[in-house]
Design an enzyme around this catalytic site. Structure first.
Site, short mmCIF file in Angstrom:
data_model
loop_
_atom_site.label_atom_id
_atom_site.label_comp_id
_atom_site.label_asym_id
_atom_site.label_seq_id
_atom_site.Cartn_x
_atom_site.Cartn_y
_atom_site.Cartn_z
N ASP A 14 22.05 34.93 65.30
CA ASP A 14 22.08 34.85 63.86
C ASP A 14 22.31 33.45 63.23
OD1 ASP A 14 22.12 37.57 63.84
OD2 ASP A 14 24.62 37.84 64.04
N GLN A 225 18.60 36.34 69.64
CA GLN A 225 20.07 36.24 70.17
C GLN A 225 20.12 34.73 70.36
OE1 GLN A 225 18.27 38.67 72.20
NE2 GLN A 225 18.73 39.81 70.70
#
Ligand code: GDP
Ligand code: IMO
Ligand code: MG
Length: 432
Positions: A14, A225
């Site tokens: 993120d 990821q």
């Protein structure tokens, strides 16, 4: 600068990979996802609205570019078809060949999601906090050579045979966890329908990528990821089940290591983590809450609140080395506005003694205390700034500190979620 680029998260995911891929896709011919699956949630902001991609590459907004899903990605057919349908409703992916899916990619089966949920429930306090998208169980089956691949979905007879061979064991494990068994006929019915709709997208992704590289066309390898979630290099067992570092782009697509491919590490200006596991700089006070609220730190896939904390340069030095980053992009700098002073972790202590590097044991890593450097910070709004020199002095000092500590040039600075809210110092993707 290279004509092709791996874009990779350097923290716990993120970091803002989706936004950066969307911007740089304009300079590439092919955008390819190389690992992970629908555990990823990559946000692009289009006409002021969030568009979240899970499996389709974040280059999808650019007509005429080819988006591809490589053999090491695990594909949930149901979710992928829903994602494609949503994008096509917006007029995207309209041209034939705009999305190509490898027949070698493993398919996430409904039972993988059941097993993911069952295992997490059974783990109790040792749960990983997975996204429950079935990624771990699907990759287990891949390693066990009992997986179902996209090519199997397309062959009705082979599919029935493989499902027939796999389901008794799956149902026995589900029963062990107190879950209902799955019916073979129901499963096959759903899969055959999905296979029919997926078939037009299936093609040779590796050949497509190699040919683009051979012709000097820009290829963007979109990571999912972050390096600290890598199964080998991350905070095991609190990791995803795959290799998330930049090298996975090459192995995942069958590309030799001799290619001229740059690696852009995406570095969020602070740390976030979803799920369990060590995070030495986590803040549980109002400063963490400021990051969470101002940064909108809620999972793009699961909606879970993300844990927030100071930037961890020790972890970042480790992660950028594991990825072989050639430059970095610092995102969400705007979120740190008004948080004064700012702290940056530049080392750890363990039991009061200095500790070098990242402990392999997550239990030990959970016990380290960060050593902080403090910087003044700033109060100004950054969202309108388009040149590094026009940033407030506090923000420039922060960036310079990160750049010097990691010994990597900052190529891009992101000061807001929109495309326009970006400072490009150097474009890391030059056309060949
Ligand atoms: P990814 O998984 O790495 O693509 O990142 P996510 O999309 O899961 O999370 C990043 C979030 O931050 C998204 O909501 C983005 O729209 C947003 N974002 C990206 N860059 C910036 C930025 O520079 N500033 C702010 N405030 N938000 C950003
Ligand atoms: P993007 O690409 C943040 C985390 C989960 C959990 C661990 C294992 O959007 O950055 P999994 O479902 O993969 O078995 O979960 O990994 N995780 C992510 N965290 N961003 C992601 O993707 C993630 N994908 C997996 O929260 O801690
Ligand atoms: Mg995300």
């Amino acid at each position: 600068m290279a004509s092709s680029l791996v874009i990779v998260g350097t923290q716990w995911g993120d970091e803002g990979k989706g936004k950066v891929v969307d911007i740089l896709a304009g300079f590439a011919d092919v955008v390819v996802r190389f690992q992970g699956g629908s555990n990823a949630g990559h946000t692009l902001v289009v006409d002021g609205q969030d568009l979240v991609t899970h499996l389709v590459p974040s280059g999808v907004m650019h007509p005429g570019k080819r988006c591809a899903i490589g053999p090491a990605v695990v594909v949930d057919p149901e979710l992928l078809l829903a994602e494609i349908a949503g994008l096509q409703k917006r007029g995207l992916l309209a041209e034939p060949g705009s999305l190509v899916i490898s027949p070698r990619a493993h398919a996430v089966m409904p039972y993988h999601k059941e097993l993911d949920a069952a295992r997490e429930a059974t783990r109790g306090p040792m749960r990983i906090g997975t996204t429950l998208r079935g990624i771990g169980p699907c990759l287990e089956d891949k390693a066990a050579r009992s997986g179902i691949r996209v090519c199997d979905l397309l062959d009705s007879e082979a599919l029935a045979e493989r499902i027939g061979a796999r389901l008794p064991e799956v149902n026995a494990v589900l029963a062990h966890h107190g879950r209902e068994p799955l019916s073979e006929s129901g499963l096959l019915l759903g899969l055959r329908d999905q296979a029919e709709r997926l078939a037009p997208f299936v093609g040779d992704v590796c050949a497509l990528v190699r040919s683009a590289l051979d012709r000097g066309r820009g290829v963007l390898f979109e990571g999912a990821q972050g390096a600290m979630l890598d199964v080998d290099h991350g905070t095991y067992p609190f990791v995803t089940a795959a290799s998330t570092v930049a090298g996975a782009a090459l192995s995942g697509l069958g590309i030799g290591p001799g290619r001229d491919v740059g690696v852009l590490g995406i570095v969020k200006a602070y740390s976030t983590r979803v799920g369990e596991g060590p995070m030495p700089t986590e803040l549980t006070d109002e400063r963490g809450l400021h990051m969470q609220q101002t940064g909108g730190e809620f999972g793009a896939t699961t909606g879970r609140p993300r844990r927030c904390g100071w930037i961890d340069l020790t972890a970042l030095r480790y992660a950028t080395a594991a990825c072989g980053c050639t430059s970095i992009c610092v995102t969400k700098l705007d979120v740190l506005r008004g948080l004064r002073p700012l702290r940056l972790a530049v080392g750890y202590t363990l039991d009061g003694q200095p500790h070098d590097g990242i402990p392999a044991d997550a239990g030990v890593y959970g016990r380290v205390d960060p050593v902080y450097e403090e910087l003044d910070g700033w109060d100004e709004d950054l969202s309108e700034v388009r040149e590094k020199d026009a940033l407030p002095q506090g923000a420039r000092r922060y960036l310079d500190f990160v750049e010097n500590y990691l010994d990597l040039p900052v190529d891009i600075i992101s000061v807001g979620p929109m495309r326009s809210e970006t400072i490009v110092i150097r474009n890391p993707l030059r056309r060949g």
